[in-house]
Design a protein around this motif. Structure first.
Motif, PDB file in Angstrom:
ATOM      1  N   LEU A 148       0.840  -1.202   0.000  1.00 28.07           N
ATOM      2  CA  LEU A 148       0.000   0.000   0.000  1.00 28.07           C
ATOM      3  C   LEU A 148       0.873   1.249   0.000  1.00 28.07           C
ATOM      4  O   LEU A 148       1.824   1.347   0.786  1.00 28.07           O
ATOM      5  N   HIS A 149       0.545   2.201  -0.871  1.00 25.99           N
ATOM      6  CA  HIS A 149       1.305   3.459  -0.953  1.00 25.99           C
ATOM      7  C   HIS A 149       0.527   4.545  -0.207  1.00 25.99           C
ATOM      8  O   HIS A 149      -0.331   5.220  -0.748  1.00 25.99           O
ATOM      9  N   VAL A 150       0.825   4.694   1.084  1.00 24.75           N
ATOM     10  CA  VAL A 150       0.077   5.606   1.948  1.00 24.75           C
ATOM     11  C   VAL A 150       0.179   7.064   1.511  1.00 24.75           C
ATOM     12  O   VAL A 150      -0.829   7.799   1.543  1.00 24.75           O
ATOM     13  N   PRO A 151       1.366   7.572   1.081  1.00 27.20           N
ATOM     14  CA  PRO A 151       1.451   9.005   0.705  1.00 27.20           C
ATOM     15  C   PRO A 151       0.482   9.409  -0.392  1.00 27.20           C
ATOM     16  O   PRO A 151       0.087  10.585  -0.470  1.00 27.20           O
ATOM     17  N   SER A 152       0.067   8.474  -1.232  1.00 25.60           N
ATOM     18  CA  SER A 152      -0.858   8.830  -2.317  1.00 25.60           C
ATOM     19  C   SER A 152      -2.272   9.082  -1.816  1.00 25.60           C
ATOM     20  O   SER A 152      -3.140   9.497  -2.593  1.00 25.60           O
ATOM     21  N   TYR A 153      -2.519   8.887  -0.529  1.00 30.29           N
ATOM     22  CA  TYR A 153      -3.847   9.086   0.042  1.00 30.29           C
ATOM     23  C   TYR A 153      -4.023  10.480   0.639  1.00 30.29           C
ATOM     24  O   TYR A 153      -5.026  10.751   1.296  1.00 30.29           O
ATOM     25  N   ARG A 154      -3.084  11.367   0.451  1.00 30.19           N
ATOM     26  CA  ARG A 154      -3.199  12.703   1.054  1.00 30.19           C
ATOM     27  C   ARG A 154      -4.418  13.438   0.520  1.00 30.19           C
ATOM     28  O   ARG A 154      -4.667  13.487  -0.679  1.00 30.19           O
ATOM     29  N   ILE A 155      -5.191  14.013   1.439  1.00 28.35           N
ATOM     30  CA  ILE A 155      -6.353  14.819   1.066  1.00 28.35           C
ATOM     31  C   ILE A 155      -6.320  16.108   1.873  1.00 28.35           C
ATOM     32  O   ILE A 155      -5.511  16.272   2.792  1.00 28.35           O
ATOM     33  N   GLU A 156      -7.184  17.026   1.522  1.00 32.07           N
ATOM     34  CA  GLU A 156      -7.297  18.273   2.280  1.00 32.07           C
ATOM     35  C   GLU A 156      -7.766  17.967   3.699  1.00 32.07           C
ATOM     36  O   GLU A 156      -8.626  17.103   3.899  1.00 32.07           O
ATOM     37  N   PRO A 157      -7.185  18.621   4.695  1.00 29.84           N
ATOM     38  CA  PRO A 157      -7.589  18.365   6.094  1.00 29.84           C
ATOM     39  C   PRO A 157      -9.093  18.586   6.287  1.00 29.84           C
ATOM     40  O   PRO A 157      -9.691  19.478   5.683  1.00 29.84           O
ATOM     41  N   THR A 158      -9.692  17.745   7.133  1.00 28.90           N
ATOM     42  CA  THR A 158     -11.115  17.854   7.405  1.00 28.90           C
ATOM     43  C   THR A 158     -11.388  17.479   8.861  1.00 28.90           C
ATOM     44  O   THR A 158     -10.634  16.713   9.462  1.00 28.90           O
ATOM     45  N   ASP A 159     -12.443  18.044   9.409  1.00 28.64           N
ATOM     46  CA  ASP A 159     -12.842  17.698  10.771  1.00 28.64           C
ATOM     47  C   ASP A 159     -13.723  16.453  10.807  1.00 28.64           C
ATOM     48  O   ASP A 159     -14.017  15.927  11.886  1.00 28.64           O
ATOM     49  N   GLU A 160     -14.157  16.005   9.631  1.00 25.05           N
ATOM     50  CA  GLU A 160     -15.031  14.843   9.571  1.00 25.05           C
ATOM     51  C   GLU A 160     -14.239  13.559   9.848  1.00 25.05           C
ATOM     52  O   GLU A 160     -13.039  13.473   9.616  1.00 25.05           O
ATOM     53  N   TYR A 161     -14.943  12.563  10.337  1.00 26.06           N
ATOM     54  CA  TYR A 161     -14.353  11.237  10.510  1.00 26.06           C
ATOM     55  C   TYR A 161     -13.975  10.708   9.126  1.00 26.06           C
ATOM     56  O   TYR A 161     -14.778  10.742   8.188  1.00 26.06           O
ATOM     57  N   THR A 162     -12.756  10.205   8.977  1.00 23.78           N
ATOM     58  CA  THR A 162     -12.299   9.751   7.664  1.00 23.78           C
ATOM     59  C   THR A 162     -12.007   8.252   7.680  1.00 23.78           C
ATOM     60  O   THR A 162     -11.301   7.735   8.549  1.00 23.78           O
ATOM     61  N   VAL A 163     -12.555   7.561   6.682  1.00 22.02           N
ATOM     62  CA  VAL A 163     -12.318   6.131   6.486  1.00 22.02           C
ATOM     63  C   VAL A 163     -11.474   5.982   5.222  1.00 22.02           C
ATOM     64  O   VAL A 163     -11.910   6.354   4.128  1.00 22.02           O
ATOM     65  N   ALA A 164     -10.255   5.466   5.362  1.00 21.07           N
ATOM     66  CA  ALA A 164      -9.390   5.235   4.213  1.00 21.07           C
ATOM     67  C   ALA A 164      -9.508   3.775   3.798  1.00 21.07           C
ATOM     68  O   ALA A 164      -9.378   2.872   4.629  1.00 21.07           O
ATOM     69  N   VAL A 165      -9.745   3.535   2.524  1.00 17.64           N
ATOM     70  CA  VAL A 165      -9.944   2.188   1.998  1.00 17.64           C
ATOM     71  C   VAL A 165      -8.790   1.872   1.055  1.00 17.64           C
ATOM     72  O   VAL A 165      -8.538   2.616   0.098  1.00 17.64           O
ATOM     73  N   GLY A 166      -8.076   0.779   1.333  1.00 21.97           N
ATOM     74  CA  GLY A 166      -6.914   0.454   0.512  1.00 21.97           C
ATOM     75  C   GLY A 166      -6.710  -1.033   0.358  1.00 21.97           C
ATOM     76  O   GLY A 166      -7.254  -1.854   1.104  1.00 21.97           O
ATOM     77  N   TYR A 167      -5.873  -1.369  -0.626  1.00 19.44           N
ATOM     78  CA  TYR A 167      -5.519  -2.757  -0.909  1.00 19.44           C
ATOM     79  C   TYR A 167      -4.010  -2.894  -0.814  1.00 19.44           C
ATOM     80  O   TYR A 167      -3.263  -2.154  -1.453  1.00 19.44           O
ATOM     81  N   GLY A 168      -3.546  -3.827   0.029  1.00 19.66           N
ATOM     82  CA  GLY A 168      -2.113  -4.065   0.133  1.00 19.66           C
ATOM     83  C   GLY A 168      -1.630  -4.002   1.569  1.00 19.66           C
ATOM     84  O   GLY A 168      -2.338  -3.553   2.472  1.00 19.66           O
ATOM     85  N   THR A 169      -0.411  -4.438   1.773  1.00 18.47           N
ATOM     86  CA  THR A 169       0.164  -4.509   3.110  1.00 18.47           C
ATOM     87  C   THR A 169       0.879  -3.215   3.473  1.00 18.47           C
ATOM     88  O   THR A 169       1.359  -2.484   2.609  1.00 18.47           O
ATOM     89  N   SER A 170       0.953  -2.952   4.771  1.00 20.45           N
ATOM     90  CA  SER A 170       1.677  -1.793   5.281  1.00 20.45           C
ATOM     91  C   SER A 170       1.887  -2.010   6.769  1.00 20.45           C
ATOM     92  O   SER A 170       1.274  -2.895   7.375  1.00 20.45           O
ATOM     93  N   ASP A 171       2.783  -1.200   7.362  1.00 22.03           N
ATOM     94  CA  ASP A 171       2.998  -1.323   8.799  1.00 22.03           C
ATOM     95  C   ASP A 171       2.324  -0.173   9.532  1.00 22.03           C
ATOM     96  O   ASP A 171       1.837   0.787   8.929  1.00 22.03           O
ATOM     97  N   ALA A 172       2.315  -0.257  10.840  1.00 21.09           N
ATOM     98  CA  ALA A 172       1.584   0.711  11.653  1.00 21.09           C
ATOM     99  C   ALA A 172       2.125   2.126  11.474  1.00 21.09           C
ATOM    100  O   ALA A 172       1.346   3.083  11.377  1.00 21.09           O
ATOM    101  N   ASP A 173       3.444   2.274  11.429  1.00 24.42           N
ATOM    102  CA  ASP A 173       4.029   3.611  11.315  1.00 24.42           C
ATOM    103  C   ASP A 173       3.622   4.287  10.009  1.00 24.42           C
ATOM    104  O   ASP A 173       3.275   5.472   9.992  1.00 24.42           O
ATOM    105  N   ALA A 174       3.666   3.532   8.922  1.00 28.98           N
ATOM    106  CA  ALA A 174       3.294   4.111   7.627  1.00 28.98           C
ATOM    107  C   ALA A 174       1.817   4.475   7.598  1.00 28.98           C
ATOM    108  O   ALA A 174       1.433   5.555   7.108  1.00 28.98           O
TER     109      ALA A 174
END
Length: 411
Positions: A148-174
């Motif tokens: 999973l490429h986490v940096p490609s998920y950057r969006i404009e900051p929001t106060d709303e609850y955000t659910v990110a949906v992705g496919y692939g492995t990643s670690d907690a820090d990323a």
């Protein structure tokens, strides 16, 4: 200012094109149920989405290969998508590798409630209820990578609850660098919760139905409840019809139960109790440390046949998918010292095993067998060092079983 509470279901990896595996034989009385198991598990996800009071459904990839699953698999998805559309329930679908968006036929358009995220960028979609945004879902379909490429998920900051949906492995820090409230991940068939990946949770929900002994244990989907203060509660729901079980046994445990059959029967009873009346597909892995242990286990093929006959035809069934006996590193010295063919064999095996670096070349033996050509012959000619020791151990065990002769009492 507090928001609104909401609920959603997170599921992935239906793999409607893939049957159950790790089976050298399919019992006739289970054939139909085995064939239908992946569809039945996927249906359980959709039926929950229709029956429970959810606000949306999240699907994290590898639902099906349209070409391999065919119209039968595609119609299942489309029928349920239409039913959810009738209930005005949004569906957010991040494609993985097998369900690559270009593979979906144009002749089978998705209903308007389904958002199939693109591969080239992350898209943020607000989820609204009664005209008010209750959360934002951010997704991006896979470009064919398992990471999973986490940096490609950057969006404009929001106060709303955000659910990110992705496919692939990643670690907690990323994952934590994405600063999302919940990560809904797919691509792995076994469930996993990644501590520290997100404040509300980072969950690999796994497949609703396991397919092999590597995918043993419970399988299902995830229900996520978020309250008005954005506190998240994650619930795992099991929906698999067949459950793979891997059971490791030390031969020293067998004697206390009065014999191998008593031991295995007791363990099967415990597995059936613990797994809620499901059909079980069991892989036994028995480690022995001495020739006496081997004598206690007896003929492996006969034992497998007995297990399938005794426990494989019930309702529910406990079918033995595999039975592996791990040979001892040392056989009794009295056997090795015998002036017999068995003694000669064990001395030769011991000498060969200690010949570090010696290659195993089975190619000459294929000259006596017609039809062994091409890829098969090349595989036999060069055995990987990683499996060399296992091959030697299993070959020695087979030789010992044949040369000892007879079938010890299995009672």
């Amino acid at each position: 200012m507090p928001g609104e509470s909401f609920r959603f279901i997170h599921a992935s990896d239906f793999h409607l094109e893939t049957p159950l595996g790790d089976l050298d034989a399919i019992p006739s009385h289970l054939r139909e149920a085995m064939a239908d198991a992946p569809r039945r598990a996927a249906k359980a996800v959709f039926e929950a989405a229709l029956a429970e009071n959810i606000d949306f459904l999240v699907l994290s990839g590898d639902l099906l290969s349209p070409q391999a699953a065919g119209p039968h698999g595609m119609s299942l998805l489309l029928d349920y998508f239409e039913q959810l559309h009738a209930k005005k329930t949004p569906v957010f679908w991040v494609a993985g590798i097998v369900d690559d968006p270009p593979k979906w036929p144009d002749a089978a358009p998705l209903p308007p409630n389904v958002t199939l995220f693109p591969k080239n960028r992350a898209v943020a979609v607000p989820v609204q209820r009664a005209g008010r945004t209750i959360c934002v879902v951010v997704g991006r379909s896979s470009e064919g990578r398992t990471q999973l490429h986490v940096p490609s998920y950057r969006i404009e900051p929001t106060d709303e609850y955000t659910v990110a949906v992705g496919y692939g492995t990643s670690d907690a820090d990323a994952l934590a660098e994405g600063r999302f409230d919940y990560w809904a991940l797919g691509g792995e068939h076994n469930r996993d919760e990644i501590d520290g990946g997100a404040e509300g949770g980072a969950v690999v929900c796994g497949s609703p139905q396991g397919r092999s002994l590597d995918e043993h244990g419970p399988h299902g989907y995830t229900v996520v409840d978020v309250d008005a203060d954005q506190t998240t509660r994650v619930h795992s729901v099991e929906c698999d019809a067949f459950r793979y079980c891997r059971v490791e046994v030390d031969a020293s445990e067998i004697a206390a139960m009065g014999g191998i059959r008593n031991f295995l029967g007791e363990r099967i009873g415990r597995l059936q109790h613990d797994n809620g009346g499901r059909h079980l597909l069991i892989g036994w892995d028995i480690s022995i440390t001495s020739g006496e242990d081997l004598q206690a286990i007896g003929d492996v093929e006969e034992l497998r046949t007995w297990l399938r006959r005794e426990f494989g035809s019930g309702a529910p069934s406990a079918w033995t998918a595999s039975l592996v006996v791990r040979p001892p590193k040392q056989y009794p010295k009295s056997w090795t010292d015998e002036d017999t063919i068995l003694g000669d064999f064990l001395r030769a095996a011991d000498k060969f095993d200690k010949s570090n670096g010696r290659e195993i070349n089975l190619l000459p033996y294929t000259e006596e067998v017609s039809g062994v050509v091409g890829t098969t012959a090349s595989l036999l000619a060069d055995v990987s060092p990683t499996v060399r020791e296992e091959i030697l151990d299993q070959a020695t065990l087979l030789g010992v079983e044949l040369l000892r002769g007879g079938k010890p009492n299995l009672a």
